[in-house]
Design an enzyme around this catalytic site. Structure first.
Site, PDB file in Angstrom:
ATOM      1  N   ASP A  24       1.302  -4.677  -1.803  1.00 42.87           N
ATOM      2  CA  ASP A  24       0.998  -6.074  -1.048  1.00 42.87           C
ATOM      3  C   ASP A  24       2.042  -7.032  -1.213  1.00 42.87           C
ATOM      4  OD1 ASP A  24      -1.557  -4.744  -0.469  1.00 42.87           O
ATOM      5  OD2 ASP A  24      -2.734  -6.395  -1.440  1.00 42.87           O
TER       6      ASP A  24
ATOM      7  N   LYS B 125      -4.310 -13.679   0.975  1.00 44.50           N
ATOM      8  CA  LYS B 125      -4.456 -13.045   2.328  1.00 44.50           C
ATOM      9  C   LYS B 125      -5.714 -12.439   2.577  1.00 44.50           C
ATOM     10  CE  LYS B 125      -4.433  -8.700   0.561  1.00 44.50           C
ATOM     11  NZ  LYS B 125      -5.616  -7.997   0.486  1.00 44.50           N
TER      12      LYS B 125
HETATM   13  O1  C5P Z   1       0.794  -1.032  -5.365  1.00 46.80           O
HETATM   14  P1  C5P Z   1      -0.192  -1.479  -6.142  1.00 46.80           P
HETATM   15  O2  C5P Z   1       0.239  -1.409  -7.673  1.00 46.80           O
HETATM   16  O3  C5P Z   1      -0.699  -2.725  -5.899  1.00 46.80           O
HETATM   17  O4  C5P Z   1      -1.573  -0.418  -6.264  1.00 46.80           O
HETATM   18  C1  C5P Z   1      -2.469  -0.549  -7.188  1.00 46.80           C
HETATM   19  C2  C5P Z   1      -3.365   0.744  -7.115  1.00 46.80           C
HETATM   20  O5  C5P Z   1      -4.259   0.792  -6.048  1.00 46.80           O
HETATM   21  C3  C5P Z   1      -2.575   1.895  -7.200  1.00 46.80           C
HETATM   22  O6  C5P Z   1      -2.350   2.344  -8.568  1.00 46.80           O
HETATM   23  C4  C5P Z   1      -3.397   2.841  -6.646  1.00 46.80           C
HETATM   24  O7  C5P Z   1      -4.409   3.399  -7.468  1.00 46.80           O
HETATM   25  C5  C5P Z   1      -4.245   2.056  -5.546  1.00 46.80           C
HETATM   26  N1  C5P Z   1      -3.602   2.219  -4.108  1.00 46.80           N
HETATM   27  C6  C5P Z   1      -3.619   3.391  -3.472  1.00 46.80           C
HETATM   28  N2  C5P Z   1      -2.960   3.301  -2.161  1.00 46.80           N
HETATM   29  C7  C5P Z   1      -2.118   2.239  -1.736  1.00 46.80           C
HETATM   30  C8  C5P Z   1      -2.317   1.184  -2.482  1.00 46.80           C
HETATM   31  C9  C5P Z   1      -2.939   1.101  -3.561  1.00 46.80           C
HETATM   32  O8  C5P Z   1      -4.212   4.153  -3.934  1.00 46.80           O
HETATM   33  N3  C5P Z   1      -1.599   2.294  -0.579  1.00 46.80           N
END
Ligand code: C5P
Length: 290
Positions: free
Chosen positions: A137, A9
């Site tokens: 995501d 994406k």
């Molecule tokens: O959700 P995911 O594990 O992919 O997110 C990875 C990191 O990205 C989180 O630990 C956070 O530090 C950051 N993040 C965030 N806000 C979001 C998505 C991700 O701060 N909406």
């Protein structure tokens, strides 16, 4: 045996609204699937989860740090009540730590793959809930095409789109850590209106209008951590692309071009300098059987 392909994406619009009490950031972002795919093959086994790479050294850790393994274990526990196992083989084409959602796409494909392999009734709500727990995501890749993401990015509203454009993706050799980008304090905070109003532009499908609305609040943070990424965007603009933007938390920069030929010609100028270069286009689908 079941073989699927699952896309990467880009985010034509990514707005950071602000930090949340749970440590994440509130987002409003547009997801757009693109025609660069990982391939996953699934085979039933009696128990456990085994992951291997179809090419190259077989050194991919089949432990809980891998999102495919996490997704398979979650599905097996919550849907199959631990009564089965699976062997997954991955052919990795989407670069990792790139801002292209490759790991999230693989996780969504694993949930979909196990649903189809075991032919079990499981609602889309349940799949989206499991996807959201695996990563912000991941739910997008259950639908694909174009969609609005809100919350952490995990709340998905699929959008109709008549937009189709050629893309050149340029990734610097070194990856970029998503938490580091969010933690840098350099993200630009905005209201979410840019993301929400993008739906009308996608429906209309005018590439020039779409390009003028590209926006990523994480771009200043990616540029701050990695000035070489800023240089890639500048070089792409100098080459005369219609528009260019950091994808997600970077470091990949995507450029919108008038034709696939233009994307290829400009891409060739970056090849041989250590960049990973992909010529692709927007797609309307998501995870698909091969
Ligand atoms: O959700 P995911 O594990 O992919 O997110 C990875 C990191 O990205 C989180 O630990 C956070 O530090 C950051 N993040 C965030 N806000 C979001 C998505 C991700 O701060 N909406």
């Amino acid at each position: 045996m079941l073989t699927l392909r699952t896309p990467a994406k880009i985010n034509p619009v990514l707005e950071v609204l602000g930090p949340r009490p749970d440590g994440y950031h509130e987002l409003a972002l547009v997801f757009q699937a693109v025609g660069l795919y990982d391939q996953l093959t699934f085979q039933k086994k009696e128990k456990g989860v085994q992951l291997s790479l179809s090419e190259g050294p077989n050194d991919l850790a089949a432990d809980d740090s891998n999102l495919i393994v996490k997704a398979a274990k979650l599905f097996i526990t919550e849907v199959l009540q631990d009564k089965a196992g699976v062997q997954v083989t991955l052919q990795k084409n989407i670069p990792m730590a790139a801002g292209l959602g490759g790991g999230s796409s693989d996780a969504a494909a694993t949930l979909r793959g196990l649903q189809w392999l075991f032919e079990v009734p499981v609602s889309e709500e349940k799949l989206a809930d499991m996807a959201g727990r695996l990563g912000s995501d991941v739910p997008f890749f259950l639908t694909g095409g174009a969609a609005l993401g809100t919350g952490r990015g995990e709340k998905i509203e699929p959008w109709t789109s008549s937009a189709q454009f050629s893309l050149l993706l340029v990734k610097t050799p070194e990856g970029l850590s998503t938490p580091a980008v969010y933690r840098s304090g350099k993200a630009q905070l905005t209201s979410g209106e840019k993301a929400k109003s993008f739906q009308a532009l996608l429906k209309k499908g005018n590439t020039k209008e779409i390009v003028s609305a590209l926006f990523n609040g994480l771009e200043p943070a990616a540029f701050y951590l990695r000035p070489d990424v800023k240089r890639v965007k500048e070089r792409l603009m100098e080459e005369g692309v219609l528009g260019a933007l950091v994808s997600g938390s970077g470091p990949t920069v995507f450029a919108v071009t008038s034709t696939a030929g233009e994307a290829k010609n400009i891409g060739e100028k970056f090849q041989g300098e250590g960049f990973e270069v992909f010529v692709t286009e927007t797609i309307s689908g998501g995870v698909e059987r091969q």
